[in-house]
Motif scaffolding. Structure first.
Motif, PDB file in Angstrom:
ATOM      1  N   THR A   3       0.850  -1.183   0.000  1.00 48.25           N
ATOM      2  CA  THR A   3       0.000   0.000   0.000  1.00 48.25           C
ATOM      3  C   THR A   3       0.890   1.239   0.000  1.00 48.25           C
ATOM      4  O   THR A   3       2.124   1.143   0.024  1.00 48.25           O
ATOM      5  CB  THR A   3      -0.952  -0.001   1.215  1.00 48.25           C
ATOM      6  OG1 THR A   3      -1.949   1.004   1.058  1.00 48.25           O
ATOM      7  CG2 THR A   3      -0.178   0.229   2.515  1.00 48.25           C
ATOM      8  N   GLN A   4       0.271   2.407  -0.013  1.00 48.43           N
ATOM      9  CA  GLN A   4       1.060   3.637   0.052  1.00 48.43           C
ATOM     10  C   GLN A   4       1.349   4.037   1.496  1.00 48.43           C
ATOM     11  O   GLN A   4       2.477   4.373   1.846  1.00 48.43           O
ATOM     12  CB  GLN A   4       0.326   4.764  -0.694  1.00 48.43           C
ATOM     13  CG  GLN A   4       0.290   4.548  -2.201  1.00 48.43           C
ATOM     14  CD  GLN A   4      -0.538   5.604  -2.919  1.00 48.43           C
ATOM     15  OE1 GLN A   4      -1.725   5.786  -2.630  1.00 48.43           O
ATOM     16  NE2 GLN A   4       0.078   6.306  -3.860  1.00 48.43           N
ATOM     17  N   SER A  18      -7.189   7.120   7.558  1.00 46.27           N
ATOM     18  CA  SER A  18      -7.463   6.269   6.407  1.00 46.27           C
ATOM     19  C   SER A  18      -8.584   6.834   5.546  1.00 46.27           C
ATOM     20  O   SER A  18      -8.490   6.855   4.311  1.00 46.27           O
ATOM     21  CB  SER A  18      -7.824   4.859   6.894  1.00 46.27           C
ATOM     22  OG  SER A  18      -8.139   4.015   5.806  1.00 46.27           O
ATOM     23  N   ASP A  22      -8.143   8.267   1.719  1.00 49.22           N
ATOM     24  CA  ASP A  22      -8.961   7.685   0.657  1.00 49.22           C
ATOM     25  C   ASP A  22      -9.653   8.771  -0.158  1.00 49.22           C
ATOM     26  O   ASP A  22      -9.701   8.726  -1.395  1.00 49.22           O
ATOM     27  CB  ASP A  22      -9.989   6.742   1.280  1.00 49.22           C
ATOM     28  CG  ASP A  22     -10.706   5.886   0.246  1.00 49.22           C
ATOM     29  OD1 ASP A  22     -10.344   5.927  -0.944  1.00 49.22           O
ATOM     30  OD2 ASP A  22     -11.651   5.171   0.629  1.00 49.22           O
ATOM     31  N   GLU A  27      -3.894   5.384  -1.086  1.00 48.69           N
ATOM     32  CA  GLU A  27      -4.188   4.062  -0.560  1.00 48.69           C
ATOM     33  C   GLU A  27      -3.620   3.883   0.853  1.00 48.69           C
ATOM     34  O   GLU A  27      -2.553   4.407   1.171  1.00 48.69           O
ATOM     35  CB  GLU A  27      -3.588   2.984  -1.469  1.00 48.69           C
ATOM     36  CG  GLU A  27      -4.158   2.951  -2.875  1.00 48.69           C
ATOM     37  CD  GLU A  27      -3.450   1.928  -3.738  1.00 48.69           C
ATOM     38  OE1 GLU A  27      -2.491   1.276  -3.236  1.00 48.69           O
ATOM     39  OE2 GLU A  27      -3.842   1.764  -4.905  1.00 48.69           O
ATOM     40  N   SER A  28      -4.342   3.115   1.651  1.00 47.91           N
ATOM     41  CA  SER A  28      -3.854   2.781   2.986  1.00 47.91           C
ATOM     42  C   SER A  28      -4.413   1.437   3.417  1.00 47.91           C
ATOM     43  O   SER A  28      -5.441   0.981   2.905  1.00 47.91           O
ATOM     44  CB  SER A  28      -4.252   3.861   4.008  1.00 47.91           C
ATOM     45  OG  SER A  28      -5.654   3.850   4.244  1.00 47.91           O
TER      46      SER A  28
END
Length: 389
Positions: A3-4, A18, A22, A27-28
């Motif tokens: 993910t990032q 998060s 988003d 992304e998380s």
């Protein structure tokens, strides 16, 4: 998994971060050590600053809060039977929102579910590697298996006892702490609030707080020594002690009931610096703790998330690391001011075992100064409703 931004901790700070990431196309993955039911069972703060309210609305999780939360324009401080109402709305132009942390967390879960967010529960982080390199690897166990999550960055939103802060070498961090020699015994009851506004009560027997979660749900606290045991406090004893410490006219009309929950929480002031080390960023209780007297815990976590999500947005969507580089200094500037206010309120209103006659008179003088000075009340109100981000 990749993910990032890897987010450790699925409480309100981690979920809010998060959700905001988003909304900015970032992304998380959230790793939470406990089950969702456990997270939602935790009883925490219920007073939201205007900045927190605005941030929840910006995260598209404010609809139920706006319907069910209660805006309060004032707060009371009492000294035995003397009551001082501080009209925070007239002094600052803003109020606070009474809306429980459990409700905030429910709203955040619903929002993450609706957007397909990845939140892994019962995911125990065992190691965080690469924070000083080009990418981060988080090792964790989930569903009985050892797993890894690689990311550009990691956000530690995992509280005071989580692994994130410990991933910063001791040689690179400095910790400041004030442990208080007492705790708060709290009781939650399905009863109407004792008064229209929160009452912070100072008394020779110790501090007390009359708070609320809704028109039918109340939260009360009394100061107790750290040696006290929960089993020694049946509900009847708690109600008797609370009546003794709050103003007599409030005690006379207090509606009591069976507790839905009781707990004892120790009080501490704590700050860990810096809040960034390489690709690791701390937010909320992983970096700082405040005594609950000033209602700043959840609100400080929200301001951290505000700064951090904007910094990630600038990095990913605008190609600059300026916000990430300034995050620790920016967040800590506000953290220390909120620490000061919470420490000051705690010092003024609680009974300290070592307090002598001089210190007691100083506490009384603080109260009288608030009574006589609009400037003092405005300073109180400015801090209580929340310093600007």
């Amino acid at each position: 998994m990749k993910t990032q931004v890897a987010i450790i901790g699925g409480g309100p700070a981690g979920l809010l971060l998060s959700q905001l990431l988003d909304l900015h196309g970032i992304e998380s993955v959230v790793l939470e050590r406990r089950s969702r039911d456990y997270v939602l069972s935790r009883i925490r703060a219920g007073v939201l600053e205007q900045g927190t309210v605005d941030l929840l609305r910006a995260a598209d999780v404010g609809a139920r809060m706006d319907r069910q939360g209660e805006i309060h324009d004032g707060v009371e401080i009492s000294w035995h039977d003397e009551r001082l109402n501080i009209d925070i709305k007239s002094l600052t132009g803003r109020g606070v929102m009474v809306y429980g942390q459990t409700e905030v967390t429910q709203d955040l879960y619903a929002a993450r579910d609706a957007r397909g967010g990845t939140v892994l529960h019962e995911a125990e982080v065992t190691a965080i590697e690469g924070v000083e390199g080009d990418g981060v690897t988080v090792h964790f166990t989930h569903e009985g298996e050892a797993k890894t999550l690689t990311a550009d960055f990691v956000a530690g939103c995992d509280g005071f006892h989580g692994p994130s802060r410990k991933a910063i070498p001791e040689s690179h961090r400095q910790e400041f702490e004030r442990a208080y020699p007492f705790g708060w015994l709290g009781l939650l009851s399905e009863t109407p609030p004792a008064a229209p506004e929160l009452i912070y009560a100072a008394h020779d027997r110790g501090f007390a707080l009359c708070s609320m979660r809704s028109p039918t749900l109340s939260r009360y606290y009394v100061q107790v020594p750290l040696s006290e045991k929960l089993e020694d406090w049946p509900a009847e004893r708690f109600w008797d002690e609370l009546r003794t410490r709050i103003p007599a006219d409030v005690a006379e009309t207090l509606v009591t009931g069976e507790p839905l929950e009781m707990s004892i929480a120790p009080l501490r002031s704590f700050v860990s610096e810096p809040m960034r080390h390489g690709r690791l960023f701390l937010a909320g209780d992983s970096a700082h703790i405040v005594p609950p007297t000033g209602a700043k815990g959840l609100n400080l976590a929200a301001s951290d998330v505000y700064y951090l999500h904007r910094a990630f947005d600038r990095f990913y969507n605008h190609g600059t690391s300026e916000g990430l580089d300034a995050y620790s200094e920016t967040a800590l500037s506000r953290v220390w001011k909120c620490e000061r206010f919470s420490w000051w309120m705690t010092s003024m209103l609680h009974d300290f075992p070592e307090t002598g006659a001089f210190e007691r008179r100083m506490q009384r003088a603080e109260f009288e100064y608030l009574q006589m000075s609009e400037t003092a009340r405005k300073s109180f109100a400015e801090n209580y409703v929340g310093l600007p981000y």
